[in-house]
Design a protein around this motif. Structure first.
Motif, short mmCIF file in Angstrom:
data_model
loop_
_atom_site.label_atom_id
_atom_site.label_comp_id
_atom_site.label_asym_id
_atom_site.label_seq_id
_atom_site.Cartn_x
_atom_site.Cartn_y
_atom_site.Cartn_z
N ILE A 176 47.29 39.21 38.23
CA ILE A 176 46.12 39.93 37.72
C ILE A 176 44.87 39.20 38.21
O ILE A 176 44.65 38.03 37.89
N GLY A 177 44.07 39.91 38.99
CA GLY A 177 42.82 39.33 39.48
C GLY A 177 41.63 40.02 38.84
O GLY A 177 41.37 41.20 39.10
N ASN A 185 38.82 35.36 40.74
CA ASN A 185 38.02 35.93 41.84
C ASN A 185 38.97 36.38 42.96
O ASN A 185 40.17 36.06 42.95
N GLY A 186 38.41 37.14 43.90
CA GLY A 186 39.24 37.74 44.95
C GLY A 186 39.91 36.72 45.85
O GLY A 186 41.06 36.91 46.27
N GLN A 187 39.22 35.62 46.15
CA GLN A 187 39.79 34.62 47.05
C GLN A 187 41.01 33.96 46.40
O GLN A 187 42.05 33.76 47.05
N ASP A 188 40.88 33.61 45.11
CA ASP A 188 42.02 33.01 44.41
C ASP A 188 43.21 33.98 44.39
O ASP A 188 44.36 33.57 44.50
N ALA A 189 42.90 35.27 44.22
CA ALA A 189 43.97 36.28 44.20
C ALA A 189 44.73 36.27 45.53
O ALA A 189 45.96 36.31 45.54
N LEU A 229 43.99 44.36 40.61
CA LEU A 229 42.74 43.72 41.05
C LEU A 229 41.53 44.50 40.57
O LEU A 229 41.49 45.74 40.69
N ASP A 230 40.56 43.77 40.04
CA ASP A 230 39.25 44.36 39.72
C ASP A 230 38.48 44.45 41.04
O ASP A 230 38.82 43.77 42.01
N ALA A 238 39.71 41.56 49.01
CA ALA A 238 40.96 40.85 48.72
C ALA A 238 42.16 41.73 49.05
O ALA A 238 43.17 41.27 49.61
N THR A 239 42.06 43.02 48.75
CA THR A 239 43.15 43.96 49.06
C THR A 239 43.41 44.00 50.56
O THR A 239 44.56 43.93 51.01
N ARG A 240 42.32 44.12 51.33
CA ARG A 240 42.47 44.16 52.80
C ARG A 240 43.19 42.91 53.31
O ARG A 240 44.11 43.00 54.12
#
Lengths: 125, 298
Positions: free
Chosen positions: A10-11, A38-42, A56-57, A68-70
């Protein structure tokens, strides 16, 4: 239960949003949770743990959910990513799908939609 | 606020007659809310449990809360919270009908659940009363800004009202907005919206108020100013602004961007080059200050 031993990431920068999502998911088993604020940690956690499902938010510090998804999809094109965001505009939805997200859930969280996402991905597992 | 609507709801369901409603509205103004009714509404106790305690009270000279704690139905902190928060106005009307023997607690419990689920759907659109309040707020803003409000600003204020009603409660009163050059912060979170409409919104409240705010927003009782309470304030602001962007996208095909919420660590905010207004909103549990820092194009 359907989610026992599943790995779920869960991000979300909101600790409350992460807790609310976990509380809903815990109704369907006891998965192993990973959390990122955050996205980087995800992205980093994904590469290390290869979770079965990622929530992901979009609006997050450091790196947003679409970026982050990309990055996760470039690493693993089979990643199961669901965007959970309050910013459910058509353009954000389009951007999320283009980035590789499989689903988009508009906040505030709705337990039925989360359940639908879980059953779609874990039924018959 | 919704007592009149709940009365109409009961009439339409033929639970009561119009004569009974008029009598109850009169009685309501002199009655006080009972802890059992509040406990049912909060979902802490069932109607059966409340009835059991009421029966016990006929045998023992003890307060409802004391017996409910002893039986394990309520915690002491829940009793304190219920006493402090007297619940929505419509609940008192329902209680009058129970006291008059027109309905029992079990029926009241069913009606509360049905009414709230129907009402929650209504909250997605603007109720007449909220519309009226928004109009007042917009008129007051016109006095503060001394210029016509843009459609973005009107949409923003309408949604802010609706979201307060929907997520926190309808028992609030907005105070006159006024221009603001500096502001000493308590717990303060801000978030910037960029694009065709540029606005930075701050939400500020004392730690004590934040605890009650978070309890209502999440639907759990928080006791201390912890990270979940702080996150609730961030989350409300982020949710409101996200929904605002969705509305603007749907209504005007304009895409706005949102920065992540930011917890202000500066004890004094100073606004020099922007139009900034302070909008205080008073709830029974404390005051919430919204600060709207608007960059007007041109």
């Amino acid at each position: 239960m359907i989610l026992d031993n599943a790995k779920i990431l869960i991000g979300d920068d909101s600790i409350l949003a992460r807790k609310q999502l976990k509380d809903i998911i815990l109704g369907y088993g006891e998965p192993i949770f990973y959390e990122a604020s955050n996205g980087q940690d995800a992205v980093d956690i994904y590469k290390k743990e290869k979770p079965d499902l990622v929530f992901l938010d979009i609006v997050m510090p450091v790196k947003d959910g679409n970026a982050a998804t990309r990055e996760i999809m470039e690493y693993d094109s089979d990643a199961e990513i669901v965007i959970v965001s309050s910013v459910g505009t058509q353009s954000q939805l389009k951007a999320a799908i283009e980035a590789g997200a499989k689903d988009f859930i508009q906040k505030p969280l709705n337990a039925d939609l989360i359940l639908h996402v879980i059953y779609t991905r874990f039924e018959g597992r | 606020m919704y007592a009149q609507f709940f009365g109409n709801y009961l009439l339409s369901r033929k639970v009561i007659t119009s004569e009974q409603l008029i009598l109850a509205m009169k009685q309501k103004s002199i009655d006080h809310m009972k802890l059992g009714t509040l406990a049912i509404h909060a979902g802490y106790m069932t109607a059966n449990e409340v009835d059991q305690i009421v029966i016990q009270q006929t045998h023992q000279d003890k307060r409802f809360g004391e017996l409910a704690v002893k039986e394990g139905y309520l915690t002491q902190s829940q009793v304190t919270a219920l006493v402090k928060d007297q619940g929505p106005d419509f609940l008192l009307l329902g209680q009058v009908f129970v006291d008059q023997g027109i309905i029992d607690n079990e029926r009241l419990q069913e009606l509360i659940i049905d009414y709230q689920s129907e009402n929650e759907l209504d909250d997605y659109s603007i109720s007449e009363e909220t519309e009226e309040n928004v109009q007042h707020l917009i008129e007051n803003f016109l006095i503060a800004t001394e210029r016509p409000l843009s459609p973005f600003e009107v949409s923003f204020l309408q949604l802010l009202f609706n979201n307060l009603v929907r997520f926190i409660g309808d028992d609030f009163t907005p105070i006159y907005p006024y221009p603001c050059n500096e502001y000493p912060t308590n717990y303060c979170v801000s978030q910037q919206i960029h694009g065709e409409f540029n606005i930075k919104i701050y939400i500020d409240m004392s730690e004590e108020t934040a605890i009650s705010f978070a309890s209502r927003y999440v639907g759990e009782t928080f006791e201390e100013f912890d990270e979940y309470v702080q996150s609730s304030v961030d989350d409300f602001l982020n949710l409101h602004n996200g929904l605002f962007n969705v509305n603007i996208s749907n209504e005007r095909s304009v895409e706005l961007l949102l920065d992540p919420p930011y917890t202000e660590d500066n004890p004094l905010l100073i606004f020099n080059d922007t139009e900034t207004y302070l909008l205080p909103v008073v709830f029974p549990f404390g005051m919430i200050n919204f600060i709207l820092e608007i960059t007007v194009p041109g």
